[in-house]
Enzyme design. Structure first.
Site, PDB file in Angstrom:
ATOM      1  N   LYS A 119      41.891  40.691  40.803  1.00  0.00           N
ATOM      2  CA  LYS A 119      41.295  40.984  42.036  1.00  0.00           C
ATOM      3  C   LYS A 119      42.497  40.705  43.392  1.00  0.00           C
ATOM      4  O   LYS A 119      43.363  41.515  43.443  1.00  0.00           O
ATOM      5  CB  LYS A 119      40.133  40.081  42.337  1.00  0.00           C
ATOM      6  CG  LYS A 119      39.042  40.657  41.492  1.00  0.00           C
ATOM      7  CD  LYS A 119      37.780  39.796  41.510  1.00  0.00           C
ATOM      8  CE  LYS A 119      36.933  40.847  40.522  1.00  0.00           C
ATOM      9  NZ  LYS A 119      36.011  40.133  39.547  1.00  0.00           N
TER      10      LYS A 119
ATOM     11  N   SER B 154      29.783  37.339  43.986  1.00  0.00           N
ATOM     12  CA  SER B 154      30.410  38.668  44.382  1.00  0.00           C
ATOM     13  C   SER B 154      29.436  39.619  45.307  1.00  0.00           C
ATOM     14  O   SER B 154      30.032  40.539  45.919  1.00  0.00           O
ATOM     15  CB  SER B 154      31.187  39.531  43.028  1.00  0.00           C
ATOM     16  OG  SER B 154      30.141  39.831  42.265  1.00  0.00           O
TER      17      SER B 154
ATOM     18  N   HIS C 146      36.684  35.702  42.327  1.00  0.00           N
ATOM     19  CA  HIS C 146      36.811  36.125  43.878  1.00  0.00           C
ATOM     20  C   HIS C 146      37.281  34.843  44.773  1.00  0.00           C
ATOM     21  O   HIS C 146      37.371  35.176  45.988  1.00  0.00           O
ATOM     22  CB  HIS C 146      35.362  36.609  44.280  1.00  0.00           C
ATOM     23  CG  HIS C 146      35.190  37.967  43.817  1.00  0.00           C
ATOM     24  ND1 HIS C 146      35.737  39.007  44.473  1.00  0.00           N
ATOM     25  CD2 HIS C 146      34.332  38.317  42.699  1.00  0.00           C
ATOM     26  CE1 HIS C 146      35.183  40.112  43.939  1.00  0.00           C
ATOM     27  NE2 HIS C 146      34.313  39.759  42.852  1.00  0.00           N
TER      28      HIS C 146
HETATM   29  C1  LIG Z   1      35.546  40.321  38.398  1.00  0.00           C
HETATM   30  C2  LIG Z   1      35.204  39.273  37.738  1.00  0.00           C
HETATM   31  C3  LIG Z   1      35.445  38.967  36.449  1.00  0.00           C
HETATM   32  C4  LIG Z   1      36.201  39.796  35.592  1.00  0.00           C
HETATM   33  O1  LIG Z   1      37.496  39.773  35.771  1.00  0.00           O
HETATM   34  P1  LIG Z   1      38.541  40.930  35.277  1.00  0.00           P
HETATM   35  O2  LIG Z   1      40.064  40.425  35.607  1.00  0.00           O
HETATM   36  O3  LIG Z   1      38.444  42.097  36.006  1.00  0.00           O
HETATM   37  O4  LIG Z   1      38.083  41.161  33.847  1.00  0.00           O
HETATM   38  C5  LIG Z   1      34.822  37.855  35.799  1.00  0.00           C
HETATM   39  N1  LIG Z   1      34.103  36.851  36.559  1.00  0.00           N
HETATM   40  C6  LIG Z   1      33.783  37.073  37.586  1.00  0.00           C
HETATM   41  C7  LIG Z   1      32.923  36.081  38.734  1.00  0.00           C
HETATM   42  C8  LIG Z   1      34.326  37.999  38.361  1.00  0.00           C
HETATM   43  O5  LIG Z   1      33.863  38.490  39.733  1.00  0.00           O
END
Ligand SMILES: *Cc1c(COP(=O)(O)O)cnc(C)c1O
Length: 392
Positions: free
Chosen positions: A240, A181, A209
């Site tokens: 997301k 990210s 992502h």
């Molecule tokens: C954002 C993210 C998460 C967390 O996801 P949520 O649904 O917001 O808890 C987990 N793993 C990765 C790689 C992320 O970028």
């Protein structure tokens, strides 16, 4: 009182060292533009890749389902929290992604906390990319397996470590983010699948992502690389691109059945809310019907990144709509972000220790919700401020 003094000291230290997180308050729906701390600004920061966070069809579904099912399930899935709509969303997600089966969790974070300790434990080995997400790191720690970190995306380093542990008893798990990210780079999943097969390791990818972004019509990283059947566990998030809150794990029917028996957040934390599940169903239907939003997201990303590179900005090694604008100096990155905000654009500066010292950046998140006018507006401001600060 003295026993809590450490809290005050730590808060003071964070502020002194510029590590204190100031929390902005959003006062409108999250869309291409939104209101932040009283000011309407162009939103270049949310993970709202497809514009679902304020999508009329998702909102309509949420309202309709709340009328029928109420607000929340008021129980964990395994006691009396499983509604037919949970099952329906799990089926629709699996179908959409071309996976055998999917199980829902409350978030991507809990999906990792549920899965890793259910798969490996004491006496087992986890091979983990050094830049993996915090929820993977925590899931690994909870499992009590031995954690072997390999250099970011470095297949040689990973293979050496797999070789070293080849003859040790215990299960082996390779785990990686799909899209990282902070840089927008993508894990080399086909090569990881080769190594997993060669060294008899389980392969798990966290595609938070990549869901809704990579693959045909946003079907995720396994689809992107055509690796169906070669990746054992694919974690996804609804938080997301899907614009809601929730997580899920896709894989074989046995895997999801097992996680429903062993995944602790599934067993001990309540089920996803009605609004989230309803909006999730709407999102999957929209994505199944057409790849228009995913195309628009990528068109926007290509347009914005192309123009930024022409101006001379360094966008690192992104391969996705995540757009790091490398500034280098920590203070300058923060000043850049502040000036953009004064010019009606909200972009987060990301500095040490989230990224290595001297690689401070602005992280621009593009979305299908942005119009070409929005992007041109941003490009003009980036050029002006970039020149003022000597970044370009
Ligand atoms: C954002 C993210 C998460 C967390 O996801 P949520 O649904 O917001 O808890 C987990 N793993 C990765 C790689 C992320 O970028």
């Amino acid at each position: 009182m003295a026993k809590l003094d450490f809290i005050k000291e730590e808060l003071e230290r964070l502020k002194r060292e510029g590590l204190y997180v100031h929390i902005r308050v959003i006062q409108s729906a999250v869309d291409a533009w939104f209101v932040v701390d009283g000011k309407r600004v162009l939103n270049l920061t949310s993970n709202n890749y497809l514009g679902f966070a304020n999508h009329p069809v998702l909102k309509e579904y949420a309202k309709k389902y709340i009328d029928k099912y109420g607000i929340g399930p008021a129980a964990v899935r395994s006691i009396s929290g499983t509604m037919d709509i949970h099952i329906e969303l799990e089926k629709k997600l699996a179908q959409f992604k071309g996976m055998e089966s999917t199980v829902l969790f409350q978030s991507g974070f809990t999906a990792n906390l549920a899965t890793i300790p259910a798969i490996v434990g004491r006496g087992d080995y986890i091979f983990s990319d050094e830049l993996n997400h915090a929820s993977i790191i925590d899931g690994c720690r909870l499992s009590r397996a031995t954690i072997v970190r390999y250099k970011h995306l470095d297949l040689n380093d990973l293979e050496e470590k797999l070789k070293e542990h080849r003859d040790k008893p215990g299960k082996k798990l390779i785990v990686t983010d799909g899209v990282f990210s902070m840089d927008g780079d993508i894990a080399p999943l086909p090569e990881l699948a080769d190594l997993a097969e060669k060294y008899d390791a389980i392969l798990m990818v966290d595609d938070a992502h990549g869901e809704g972004v990579l693959g045909k019509g946003g079907r995720g990283i396994v689809d992107h690389f055509g690796l169906h059947g070669r990746v054992d566990i694919e974690v996804g998030t609804l938080s997301k691109a899907f614009g809601i809150v929730g997580g899920f794990v896709s894989g074989s029917r046995e895997l999801t059945e097992y996680l429903k028996q062993k995944g602790r957040p599934f067993l001990f934390s309540s089920a996803n809310t009605v609004a989230d599940v309803a909006a999730g169903l709407a999102a999957v239907e929209i994505m199944t019907r057409s790849d228009e939003l995913v195309q628009r997201l990528w068109d926007n990303a290509r347009y914005f990144q192309g123009k930024m590179r022409e101006m001379g900005f360094d966008l690192g090694k992104t391969q996705t709509p995540i757009t790091p604008v490398i500034v280098g100096d920590e203070k300058k990155a923060q000043e850049f972000s502040r000036k953009l905000y004064e010019n009606d654009i909200f972009v987060q500066a990301i500095v040490y220790p989230t990224v290595p010292l001297g690689t401070a950046r602005l992280r621009v998140m593009l979305s299908a919700a942005h119009s070409k006018d929005d992007l041109d507006f941003a490009l003009e401001k980036f050029e002006k401020i970039g020149k003022e600060l000597g970044v370009i």
